[in-house]
Write an enzyme that holds these catalytic residues in place. Structure first.
Site, short mmCIF file in Angstrom:
data_model
loop_
_atom_site.label_atom_id
_atom_site.label_comp_id
_atom_site.label_asym_id
_atom_site.label_seq_id
_atom_site.Cartn_x
_atom_site.Cartn_y
_atom_site.Cartn_z
N ASP A 1 -4.49 10.19 3.71
CA ASP A 1 -3.26 9.46 4.55
C ASP A 1 -3.48 10.70 6.20
OD1 ASP A 1 -2.26 6.73 5.63
OD2 ASP A 1 -1.16 8.35 6.28
N GLU B 1 -9.33 10.26 5.58
CA GLU B 1 -8.83 9.67 6.30
C GLU B 1 -8.51 10.13 7.94
OE1 GLU B 1 -6.36 5.77 8.85
OE2 GLU B 1 -5.31 7.53 7.64
C1 NOJ Z 1 -2.53 4.98 7.74
C2 NOJ Z 1 -3.33 3.65 6.73
O1 NOJ Z 1 -4.46 3.61 6.58
C3 NOJ Z 1 -2.33 3.04 7.44
O2 NOJ Z 1 -2.14 1.41 6.70
C4 NOJ Z 1 -0.35 3.45 7.50
O3 NOJ Z 1 -0.06 2.51 8.18
C5 NOJ Z 1 -0.94 4.95 8.47
N1 NOJ Z 1 -1.98 5.61 8.37
C6 NOJ Z 1 0.76 5.23 8.73
O4 NOJ Z 1 0.49 6.70 6.97
#
Ligand code: NOJ
Ligand code: CA
Length: 493
Positions: A187, A234
């Site tokens: 993440d 991500e």
């Molecule tokens: C990306 C995640 O996909 C999202 O759902 C989340 O709110 C943010 N990162 C913060 O962790």
């Protein structure tokens, strides 16, 4: 070839996938019961959103304990059983790791171990940084000092300048690798290192050079285990070359391609994104990935049914007029385009049912912190997180389903050869046989056409039906007088 280079991966948002105990919230037991749905669609792996103990201030991206399971979802023993069940079906498990921030209920934060967070003792706000969910990126501790949170106030950012944080996450990786997980979705992978000297406008909390050392170390850990386990990043980065740096051979294996997700339904723009994606990945030797939807964005049936078909967080187009029939027709073509491209493919749960963004949820049921942090101007992401319809017997769920979702349930679509579910099944079955480099063909303006080995994929984004070189093995809608109508795709083998 390593499995992840061309994997089809199904994203499970556990809370909204399948409810095993009837409390209206999806859980591990429900997922174990429904693994056959995913296996039967031909997926190689599941990516699970965070399943750790969490107050769910941000749908589980606020982790209170990285080595356990949220009781609402089950137990650590359930997680181990799930991993075993999935492996038995030949499905790998990728879990979500959240290293940028934790929950304010995490013991380090509760116990005041402040050197592990970013704390400032100033009168005024320490700097002008903004939370990605709206408002300032700083809130006050009880003693009046400030702590940094790039997301909600319940999500304090870790201080990656402290070696203890590094040690902790290396140990967490091992904890789950020892339990058999096949990989991690990381993440906010670009966000861990910060340059506090710079203003918000320069995004000094994203893509700082120092972040790569972290992933080099993690890669060594993952590689020290057997079984081809992976790191998936991500990162929402504007520059494809900077993005590809995370995919150098000693860093992550792959990452989500959001340029493709955000791209409008337009032949020229899609072609440009495909080309720039391939060009950025080629020098680092990493496979590209293709994503149409996930738990953060407006579902693509809805996007493709609008005047503006692209996606942007800055303007979600909530409530804009939507032609669902058109959006559905394009979504059918889009999955045939996506699945024919070289590399990995991610499918977000419910796409295979043709679900759309639920835009009429009562505001008082919204849970996404974006809604309140934006000062009630951005309705956020709840609309893509409404639990899946399995059958007409589904009980009530934590977010209510639209009434006509019964007609879109798995049970309703299973035996219907014209359903979205049947199309996905066929697409992912045939996808296993596709291999080779992409070679564009010229079938006219507003037509995407390419060959990969023995397969030719044609997507007609023009207003006119087009002739095909030969009879397709699969088309997203029936041909009309032997021609491929607009907003449709065909696979010719
Ligand atoms: C990306 C995640 O996909 C999202 O759902 C989340 O709110 C943010 N990162 C913060 O962790
Ligand atoms: Ca449940």
């Amino acid at each position: 070839m390593s499995w992840w280079r061309n994997a089809s991966i199904y994203q499970v948002y556990l809370r909204s996938f399948a409810d095993g105990n009837g409390d209206g919230i999806g859980d591990i037991a429900g997922l174990r019961d429904r693994l056959q749905h995913i296996a039967g669609l031909g997926f190689d792996a599941i990516w699970l959103n965070p399943w750790y103990p969490s107050p769910l201030a941000d749908g589980g991206y606020d982790v209170a304990d990285y080595r356990d399971i949220e009781p609402v979802f089950g137990s650590l023993a359930d997680a181990e059983k799930l991993i075993a069940d999935a492996h038995e079906l030949g499905i790998r498990i990728i879990i979500d790791l959240v290293p940028n921030h934790c929950s304010d209920q995490h013991p380090w934060f509760r116990d005041g171990l402040w050197d592990r967070f970013h704390i400032r003792d100033t009168e005024e706000l320490p700097n002008d940084w903004k939370s990605r969910f709206g408002g300032p990126a700083w809130s006050r501790l009880a003693d009046g000092r400030w702590y940094l949170h790039l997301y909600a106030a319940e999500q304090p950012d870790f201080n990656w300048e402290n070696p203890v944080v590094h040690e902790e996450f290396e140990d967490i990786l091992r904890f789950w690798l020892d339990r058999g997980v096949d990989g991690f979705r990381i993440d906010v992978a670009d966000g861990l290192v910060k340059d506090f000297g710079k203003p918000d406008a320069e995004q000094p909390y994203s893509d700082q050079d120092g972040v790569h050392d972290i992933y080099r170390r993690w890669r060594q850990i993952v590689d020290s285990y057997d079984g081809d386990r992976i790191l998936v990043g991500e990162m929402w980065l504007p520059d494809p070359e900077r993005f590809a740096r995370y995919l150098r051979p000693d860093e992550m294996h792959s990452a989500f391609n959001f340029d493709f997700l955000c791209c409008p339904w337009n032949a020229g723009e899609l072609k440009r994104v495909v080309d720039s994606t391939l060009a950025a990945h080629e020098p680092v030797g990493a496979p590209p990935t293709w994503v149409l939807s996930n738990h953060d964005v407006t579902r693509h049936v809805t996007r493709y049914g609008r005047e503006k078909t692209g996606f942007s967080f800055a303007d979600r187009q909530h409530g804009a007029p939507t032609d669902f029939e058109l959006g559905t027709r394009r979504a059918r073509a889009a999955i045939m385009l996506t699945a024919a491209l070289p590399g990995g493919v991610y499918v977000y749960q419910g796409e295979e049912l043709g679900l759309w963004e639920v835009e009429d949820l009562p505001d008082e049921l919204r849970e996404d912190p974006v809604w309140h942090r934006s000062g009630f101007t951005d309705r956020g992401r709840d609309g893509c997180r409404v639990p899946l319809p399995w059958s007409a017997q589904d009980g009530p769920s934590w977010l209510p389903q639209p009434e006509n979702w019964q007609d879109f349930s798995v049970a309703a679509q299973t035996d219907d050869p014209g359903s979205m579910l049947s199309l996905y099944r066929r697409v992912f079955e045939l996808r296993r046989g596709i291999a080779g480099d992409l070679e564009w063909l010229d079938l006219g303006e507003d037509v995407l056409a390419f060959k990969r080995g023995g397969l030719t994929c044609v997507v007609n984004l023009s207003d006119e039906p087009i002739g095909l070189p030969s009879t397709p093995a699969l088309s997203s809608v029936p041909l009309v007088d032997g021609k491929l109508p607009s907003d449709a795709a065909a696979w010719i083998s």
